[in-house]
Design a protein around this motif. Structure first.
Motif, PDB file in Angstrom:
ATOM      1  N   TYR A 153      59.487 -79.371 -26.298  1.00 48.42           N
ATOM      2  CA  TYR A 153      59.005 -78.076 -27.473  1.00 48.42           C
ATOM      3  C   TYR A 153      60.103 -76.922 -27.683  1.00 48.42           C
ATOM      4  CZ  TYR A 153      54.173 -80.253 -27.285  1.00 48.42           C
ATOM      5  OH  TYR A 153      53.201 -81.012 -27.489  1.00 48.42           O
ATOM      6  N   GLU A 154      60.473 -76.458 -26.019  1.00 50.63           N
ATOM      7  CA  GLU A 154      61.641 -76.127 -26.662  1.00 50.63           C
ATOM      8  C   GLU A 154      63.046 -75.768 -27.695  1.00 50.63           C
ATOM      9  OE1 GLU A 154      61.515 -72.430 -26.065  1.00 50.63           O
ATOM     10  OE2 GLU A 154      59.588 -72.213 -24.554  1.00 50.63           O
ATOM     11  N   GLU A 155      63.319 -76.915 -27.021  1.00 46.68           N
ATOM     12  CA  GLU A 155      64.183 -77.607 -27.905  1.00 46.68           C
ATOM     13  C   GLU A 155      64.102 -78.017 -29.248  1.00 46.68           C
ATOM     14  OE1 GLU A 155      67.094 -81.721 -26.870  1.00 46.68           O
ATOM     15  OE2 GLU A 155      65.384 -81.549 -25.311  1.00 46.68           O
ATOM     16  N   ALA A 156      62.747 -78.823 -29.167  1.00 45.36           N
ATOM     17  CA  ALA A 156      62.593 -78.473 -30.869  1.00 45.36           C
ATOM     18  C   ALA A 156      62.799 -77.871 -31.373  1.00 45.36           C
ATOM     19  CB  ALA A 156      61.711 -79.393 -30.799  1.00 45.36           C
ATOM     20  N   LEU A 157      61.869 -76.183 -30.846  1.00 47.41           N
ATOM     21  CA  LEU A 157      62.405 -74.475 -31.122  1.00 47.41           C
ATOM     22  C   LEU A 157      63.866 -74.570 -31.491  1.00 47.41           C
ATOM     23  CD1 LEU A 157      59.553 -72.674 -29.733  1.00 47.41           C
ATOM     24  CD2 LEU A 157      59.606 -73.429 -32.309  1.00 47.41           C
TER      25      LEU A 157
ATOM     26  N   LEU B 251      61.357 -85.456 -30.668  1.00 44.25           N
ATOM     27  CA  LEU B 251      60.718 -83.907 -29.228  1.00 44.25           C
ATOM     28  C   LEU B 251      59.873 -83.039 -28.951  1.00 44.25           C
ATOM     29  CD1 LEU B 251      64.565 -82.746 -29.344  1.00 44.25           C
ATOM     30  CD2 LEU B 251      63.679 -83.947 -27.570  1.00 44.25           C
ATOM     31  N   HIS B 252      58.990 -83.211 -30.332  1.00 40.99           N
ATOM     32  CA  HIS B 252      57.653 -82.198 -30.735  1.00 40.99           C
ATOM     33  C   HIS B 252      56.409 -83.554 -30.621  1.00 40.99           C
ATOM     34  CE1 HIS B 252      54.494 -80.155 -32.675  1.00 40.99           C
ATOM     35  NE2 HIS B 252      53.977 -81.391 -33.272  1.00 40.99           N
ATOM     36  N   THR B 253      57.203 -85.092 -30.418  1.00 47.82           N
ATOM     37  CA  THR B 253      56.924 -86.060 -30.166  1.00 47.82           C
ATOM     38  C   THR B 253      56.443 -86.159 -28.942  1.00 47.82           C
ATOM     39  OG1 THR B 253      56.381 -87.225 -32.348  1.00 47.82           O
ATOM     40  CG2 THR B 253      55.341 -88.169 -31.001  1.00 47.82           C
ATOM     41  N   LEU B 254      57.569 -86.009 -28.068  1.00 48.99           N
ATOM     42  CA  LEU B 254      57.899 -86.826 -26.177  1.00 48.99           C
ATOM     43  C   LEU B 254      56.876 -85.133 -26.022  1.00 48.99           C
ATOM     44  CD1 LEU B 254      61.544 -87.890 -26.137  1.00 48.99           C
ATOM     45  CD2 LEU B 254      59.112 -89.053 -25.669  1.00 48.99           C
ATOM     46  N   GLY B 255      57.051 -84.128 -26.027  1.00 51.96           N
ATOM     47  CA  GLY B 255      56.256 -83.251 -25.552  1.00 51.96           C
ATOM     48  C   GLY B 255      55.118 -83.189 -25.983  1.00 51.96           C
ATOM     49  N   HIS B 256      54.753 -83.858 -26.615  1.00 52.43           N
ATOM     50  CA  HIS B 256      52.664 -83.779 -26.917  1.00 52.43           C
ATOM     51  C   HIS B 256      52.784 -85.607 -25.915  1.00 52.43           C
ATOM     52  CE1 HIS B 256      52.060 -82.038 -30.070  1.00 52.43           C
ATOM     53  NE2 HIS B 256      51.639 -82.837 -30.930  1.00 52.43           N
ATOM     54  N   VAL B 257      53.667 -86.525 -25.624  1.00 49.95           N
ATOM     55  CA  VAL B 257      53.344 -86.891 -24.592  1.00 49.95           C
ATOM     56  C   VAL B 257      53.350 -86.928 -23.530  1.00 49.95           C
ATOM     57  CG1 VAL B 257      54.376 -89.380 -23.601  1.00 49.95           C
ATOM     58  CG2 VAL B 257      53.810 -88.594 -26.363  1.00 49.95           C
ATOM     59  N   ALA B 258      54.321 -86.058 -23.129  1.00 46.91           N
ATOM     60  CA  ALA B 258      54.052 -84.834 -21.566  1.00 46.91           C
ATOM     61  C   ALA B 258      52.906 -83.876 -21.615  1.00 46.91           C
ATOM     62  CB  ALA B 258      55.198 -84.184 -21.720  1.00 46.91           C
ATOM     63  N   MET B 259      52.264 -83.453 -22.482  1.00 41.61           N
ATOM     64  CA  MET B 259      51.356 -82.661 -21.890  1.00 41.61           C
ATOM     65  C   MET B 259      50.269 -83.919 -22.095  1.00 41.61           C
ATOM     66  SD  MET B 259      49.744 -80.447 -24.563  1.00 41.61           S
ATOM     67  CE  MET B 259      49.399 -81.206 -26.144  1.00 41.61           C
TER      68      MET B 259
ATOM     69  N   GLY C  19      49.494 -84.582 -18.688  1.00 41.42           N
ATOM     70  CA  GLY C  19      49.308 -83.369 -17.509  1.00 41.42           C
ATOM     71  C   GLY C  19      51.317 -83.236 -16.957  1.00 41.42           C
ATOM     72  N   GLU C  20      52.068 -83.660 -17.579  1.00 38.45           N
ATOM     73  CA  GLU C  20      53.814 -83.028 -16.994  1.00 38.45           C
ATOM     74  C   GLU C  20      54.137 -81.936 -18.186  1.00 38.45           C
ATOM     75  OE1 GLU C  20      55.301 -86.941 -18.166  1.00 38.45           O
ATOM     76  OE2 GLU C  20      54.865 -87.837 -15.956  1.00 38.45           O
ATOM     77  N   LEU C  21      53.056 -81.147 -17.584  1.00 38.41           N
ATOM     78  CA  LEU C  21      53.523 -79.834 -18.659  1.00 38.41           C
ATOM     79  C   LEU C  21      55.598 -79.120 -18.720  1.00 38.41           C
ATOM     80  CD1 LEU C  21      50.626 -78.011 -18.212  1.00 38.41           C
ATOM     81  CD2 LEU C  21      51.241 -79.897 -19.470  1.00 38.41           C
ATOM     82  N   ASP C  22      56.288 -79.025 -17.479  1.00 38.77           N
ATOM     83  CA  ASP C  22      57.031 -78.281 -17.313  1.00 38.77           C
ATOM     84  C   ASP C  22      58.331 -79.448 -18.288  1.00 38.77           C
ATOM     85  OD1 ASP C  22      56.718 -76.851 -15.795  1.00 38.77           O
ATOM     86  OD2 ASP C  22      57.101 -77.382 -13.449  1.00 38.77           O
ATOM     87  N   GLU C  23      58.440 -80.297 -18.505  1.00 31.24           N
ATOM     88  CA  GLU C  23      58.807 -81.931 -18.986  1.00 31.24           C
ATOM     89  C   GLU C  23      58.215 -81.373 -20.753  1.00 31.24           C
ATOM     90  OE1 GLU C  23      59.144 -86.014 -20.683  1.00 31.24           O
ATOM     91  OE2 GLU C  23      58.440 -85.764 -18.043  1.00 31.24           O
ATOM     92  N   ALA C  24      56.844 -81.066 -21.162  1.00 35.46           N
ATOM     93  CA  ALA C  24      56.064 -80.547 -21.692  1.00 35.46           C
ATOM     94  C   ALA C  24      57.109 -79.460 -22.612  1.00 35.46           C
ATOM     95  CB  ALA C  24      54.886 -80.770 -22.404  1.00 35.46           C
ATOM     96  N   ASN C  25      57.081 -78.985 -22.085  1.00 33.59           N
ATOM     97  CA  ASN C  25      57.624 -77.225 -22.343  1.00 33.59           C
ATOM     98  C   ASN C  25      59.243 -77.592 -23.215  1.00 33.59           C
ATOM     99  OD1 ASN C  25      56.904 -74.350 -22.563  1.00 33.59           O
ATOM    100  ND2 ASN C  25      58.819 -74.027 -21.506  1.00 33.59           N
TER     101      ASN C  25
END
Length: 228
Positions: free
Chosen positions: A207-211, A187-195, A198-204
């Motif tokens: 990251y939130e699910e990973a946390l 999930l952390h890596t997928l957050g990086h990919v989305a970030m 430029g897909e910041l909502d998806e990235a967030n």
């Protein structure tokens, strides 16, 4: 050496410190991180001596297990050059070419260290060989681990479509196996990919699910990285 017992004592020394290294893998990913980092700091010269002893006889397999087990310690201590050197030594020894789980793990760790030094051209073939061996062995955890490493390499090579596919594949395997830390890493890596896309909502959301998953693990290092 004078009594002719050097090999016996060194073999016992190797077996003991191989056990320490392999136990540390799980300990360094949870609430005991600080205590085990301190212990391995004290034991480090012995661990390196055990690694050096694996250069002869039929100890190459144990040498691969040893360096593969120490990856988390070296990573958390930022000792990337040392890690890369010892990994390459272990992988290049006579007898270390057998396509088994120990070689696969050492290869993917060597790939991660090459990645940490921005040597992407070296990192990719190491991870791909590890992935091939893991698939041959039916090692699904190994497959997921390699896919995650290849996803990270793809991010830094600006191959974001590949990175997303690799991360999603890795995540699916970890979810099926119930590997909590693996799910969080994917999930952390997928957050990086989305970030980076430029897909910041998806990235967030990733990251939130990973946390949320990491909250009960005590893995302060990955929690800190995800918060960052």
């Amino acid at each position: 050496a004078e009594t002719g017992e050097e090999a016996v004592v060194r073999d016992r020394h190797l077996d003991y410190f191989l056990g320490v290294a392999e136990e540390s893998q799980a300990r360094l990913a949870g609430a005991e991180q600080k205590r085990w980092l301190a212990r391995l700091d004290v034991e480090h010269s012995d661990l390196l001596a055990a690694h050096a002893w694996c250069g002869g006889g039929d100890r190459a397999g144990k040498g691969l297990r040893l360096v593969g087990a120490l990856w988390r310690y070296w990573s958390q201590r930022g000792q990337y050059a040392l890690a890369g050197r010892t990994m390459n030594e272990a992988l290049g020894r006579p007898g270390a070419g057998v396509r088994n789980a120990a070689r696969a793990r050492a290869l993917v760790r060597a790939s991660a260290y090459a990645l940490s030094q921005a040597d992407y051209e070296a990192a990719r073939p190491l991870a791909e060989e590890s992935l091939a061996i893991s698939r041959e062995l039916g090692d699904r955890v190994g497959v997921a681990r390699c896919l995650g490493t290849l996803a990270s390499i793809a991010i830094f090579q600006d191959a974001l479509d590949e990175a997303r596919v690799r991360s999603e594949e890795s995540l699916a395997v970890y979810r099926e196996l119930g590997r909590v830390s693996g799910v969080a890493n994917s999930l952390h890596t997928l957050g990086h990919v989305a970030m980076y896309r430029g897909e910041l909502d998806e990235a967030n959301a990733h990251y939130e699910e990973a946390l949320a998953i990491l909250a009960g693990t005590g893995d302060d290092r990955l929690i800190a990285q995800t918060l960052s």
